[in-house]
Scaffold this motif. Structure first.
Motif, mmCIF file in Angstrom:
data_model
loop_
_atom_site.group_PDB
_atom_site.id
_atom_site.type_symbol
_atom_site.label_atom_id
_atom_site.label_comp_id
_atom_site.label_asym_id
_atom_site.label_seq_id
_atom_site.Cartn_x
_atom_site.Cartn_y
_atom_site.Cartn_z
ATOM 1 N N THR A 115 8.790 5.899 8.610
ATOM 2 C CA THR A 115 9.387 5.558 7.315
ATOM 3 C C THR A 115 8.661 6.283 6.182
ATOM 4 O OG1 THR A 115 10.077 3.376 8.096
ATOM 5 C CG2 THR A 115 9.881 3.672 5.716
ATOM 6 N N LEU A 116 7.339 6.328 6.278
ATOM 7 C CA LEU A 116 6.550 6.949 5.212
ATOM 8 C C LEU A 116 6.631 8.472 5.229
ATOM 9 C CD1 LEU A 116 3.330 4.723 5.277
ATOM 10 C CD2 LEU A 116 5.327 4.553 3.769
ATOM 11 N N ARG A 117 7.130 9.041 6.307
ATOM 12 C CA ARG A 117 7.242 10.497 6.398
ATOM 13 C C ARG A 117 8.568 11.010 5.837
ATOM 14 N NH1 ARG A 117 5.721 11.794 12.573
ATOM 15 N NH2 ARG A 117 6.267 13.902 11.924
ATOM 16 N N THR A 118 9.473 10.139 5.404
ATOM 17 C CA THR A 118 10.778 10.567 4.906
ATOM 18 C C THR A 118 10.669 11.098 3.487
ATOM 19 O OG1 THR A 118 11.358 8.401 3.991
ATOM 20 C CG2 THR A 118 11.860 8.786 6.325
ATOM 21 N N SER A 119 11.719 11.788 3.062
ATOM 22 C CA SER A 119 11.733 12.365 1.711
ATOM 23 C C SER A 119 11.763 11.292 0.628
ATOM 24 C CB SER A 119 12.949 13.287 1.555
ATOM 25 O OG SER A 119 14.155 12.565 1.778
ATOM 26 N N PRO A 130 -2.220 9.579 8.711
ATOM 27 C CA PRO A 130 -2.636 8.402 9.469
ATOM 28 C C PRO A 130 -4.080 8.509 9.948
ATOM 29 C CG PRO A 130 -1.358 9.855 10.872
ATOM 30 C CD PRO A 130 -1.334 10.464 9.497
ATOM 31 N N THR A 131 -4.747 7.382 9.980
ATOM 32 C CA THR A 131 -6.089 7.279 10.531
ATOM 33 C C THR A 131 -6.081 6.157 11.570
ATOM 34 O OG1 THR A 131 -6.775 5.746 8.760
ATOM 35 C CG2 THR A 131 -7.136 8.110 8.385
ATOM 36 N N GLY A 132 -7.236 5.627 11.915
ATOM 37 C CA GLY A 132 -7.301 4.492 12.830
ATOM 38 C C GLY A 132 -6.652 4.780 14.172
ATOM 39 N N SER A 133 -6.072 3.738 14.757
ATOM 40 C CA SER A 133 -5.486 3.859 16.091
ATOM 41 C C SER A 133 -4.319 4.831 16.130
ATOM 42 C CB SER A 133 -5.029 2.477 16.582
ATOM 43 O OG SER A 133 -6.132 1.601 16.716
ATOM 44 N N ALA A 134 -3.485 4.817 15.083
ATOM 45 C CA ALA A 134 -2.329 5.723 15.062
ATOM 46 C C ALA A 134 -2.781 7.171 15.032
ATOM 47 C CB ALA A 134 -1.437 5.419 13.863
ATOM 48 N N GLY A 135 -3.738 7.476 14.161
ATOM 49 C CA GLY A 135 -4.235 8.839 14.082
ATOM 50 C C GLY A 135 -4.892 9.286 15.374
ATOM 51 N N ALA A 172 5.325 -0.626 -2.847
ATOM 52 C CA ALA A 172 6.205 0.137 -1.965
ATOM 53 C C ALA A 172 5.679 0.132 -0.530
ATOM 54 C CB ALA A 172 6.330 1.570 -2.476
ATOM 55 N N LEU A 173 4.365 0.245 -0.361
ATOM 56 C CA LEU A 173 3.797 0.220 0.984
ATOM 57 C C LEU A 173 3.953 -1.160 1.615
ATOM 58 C CD1 LEU A 173 0.537 2.360 0.614
ATOM 59 C CD2 LEU A 173 2.752 3.035 1.538
ATOM 60 N N ALA A 174 3.808 -2.207 0.817
ATOM 61 C CA ALA A 174 3.994 -3.561 1.341
ATOM 62 C C ALA A 174 5.433 -3.766 1.809
ATOM 63 C CB ALA A 174 3.631 -4.590 0.269
ATOM 64 N N GLN A 175 6.380 -3.226 1.078
ATOM 65 C CA GLN A 175 7.786 -3.348 1.472
ATOM 66 C C GLN A 175 8.054 -2.556 2.751
ATOM 67 O OE1 GLN A 175 9.794 -1.978 -2.049
ATOM 68 N NE2 GLN A 175 9.659 -3.963 -3.091
ATOM 69 N N ALA A 176 7.491 -1.365 2.863
ATOM 70 C CA ALA A 176 7.675 -0.564 4.077
ATOM 71 C C ALA A 176 7.057 -1.253 5.281
ATOM 72 C CB ALA A 176 7.049 0.821 3.890
ATOM 73 N N ALA A 177 5.911 -1.883 5.076
ATOM 74 C CA ALA A 177 5.247 -2.611 6.161
ATOM 75 C C ALA A 177 6.082 -3.794 6.610
ATOM 76 C CB ALA A 177 3.868 -3.069 5.711
#
Length: 225
Positions: A115-119, A130-135, A172-177
Motif C-alpha cells: 500500500t505504501l509503495r503506490t503512487s 522497510p526495516t525490521g523483519s520485513a526488510g 495517514a500511516l495509521a489509516q494504512a495500518a
C-alpha cells in the motif's frame, strides 16, 4: 541488543564514521569472528542467512557495529564486523525494489508495504524503506515475518518538515495500518538521530533521539549543536 560482544579494538582506538553504511543497513558478510559471550544460536542464524544489521554505535576504523538476528525477538546479539568481510549491503530504500515471494504477500505487514509503495502513498515524496523483519526477509529471502509482525519503516528526513506535515503523515500511516490489519512503526532519520514518528506526533516537548554517540532527549531533532 540484549547481549553484546566486547569490541575487538582498544578502548582508546580512534573511532571512524564510515559513511558507506548507515544504521538499519543490512550487510551480507563472508565471515563473522566469534565474540565473547556469543549465544549458541548465533552460528545457526548466520548459516541460514549470513546477514547482519548496522547498529548505532561508533566503531574503530576498519570495523562496523552490527547486530545478528535469531529466530525469535529475544534472540539479538550485538557484535562487530571487519569491513574486509562485508560482501554486499542493502539499505532500506534499496529494498523498495524487492518483492516478497508470492506465497508471502498476503501477510499483513507485506500488504501494508504494498500500500505504501503506490503512487498515492503518503510517503511518495520521501526517501524511505522497510526495516525490521520485513526488510530482513526482503534482503535475505529467508521467511522472517509472521502474521502478527508489525511493519517497521525508516523515513529519511534531513530537512525539517512542519508540525502539520508530521501529524498528517502519522495519521495517514495509521489509516494504512488499520486497512492492512497490522501496525506501522515509523522511525525518522533526522540530523539528531533516529526519532519515532509517534513521539513527534504526540507533540512532546522533548523526544528521544538515538545516535551513534548515544540516546538523548532533544527539543528539536533538526537542530544540532
Amino acid at each position: 541488543m540484549r547481549v553484546c560482544a566486547a569490541p575487538p579494538f582498544a578502548a582508546d582506538a580512534p573511532r571512524g564514521d564510515d559513511a558507506r553504511w548507515r544504521p538499519h543497513d543490512l550487510l551480507c558478510v563472508t565471515r563473522l569472528a566469534h565474540g565473547d559471550n556469543e549465544p549458541d544460536w548465533v552460528r545457526g542464524a548466520l548459516a541460514r542467512a549470513p546477514w547482519v544489521v548496522v547498529r548505532r554505535t561508533c566503531a574503530a576504523e576498519g570495523f562496523v557495529a552490527v547486530g545478528v538476528r535469531g529466530g525469535v525477538r529475544s534472540e539479538r546479539f550485538g557484535t562487530w564486523v571487519n569491513i574486509e568481510d562485508i560482501e554486499s549491503y542493502s539499505s532500506p530504500e534499496h529494498l523498495l525494489g524487492v518483492d516478497p515471494l508470492r506465497a508471502r504477500r498476503a501477510l499483513p505487514a507485506f500488504i501494508a508495504l504494498a500500500t505504501l509503495r503506490t503512487s498515492a502513498s503518503p510517503l511518495r515524496n520521501h526517501v524511505w524503506g522497510p526495516t525490521g523483519s520485513a526488510g530482513f526477509e526482503l534482503a535475505t529471502g529467508v521467511p522472517t515475518l509472521t502474521a502478527s509482525s508489525d511493519l517497521d519503516i525508516l523515513i529519511r528526513l534531513p530537512q525539517r518538515i512542519s508540525r502539520a506535515a508530521i501529524d498528517s503523515l502519522a495519521q495517514a500511516l495509521a489509516q494504512a495500518a488499520s486497512r492492512s490489519g497490522t501496525r506501522i512503526d515509523a522511525q525518522l532519520e533526522t540530523p539528531a538521530g533516529g526519532v519515532a514518528l509517534a513521539e513527534l506526533a504526540a507533540h512532546k516537548p522533548r523526544v528521544l533521539a538515538r545516535a551513534s554517540s548515544g540516546a538523548q532527549l532533544v527539543a528539536d531533532p533538526w537542530h544540532t549543536p
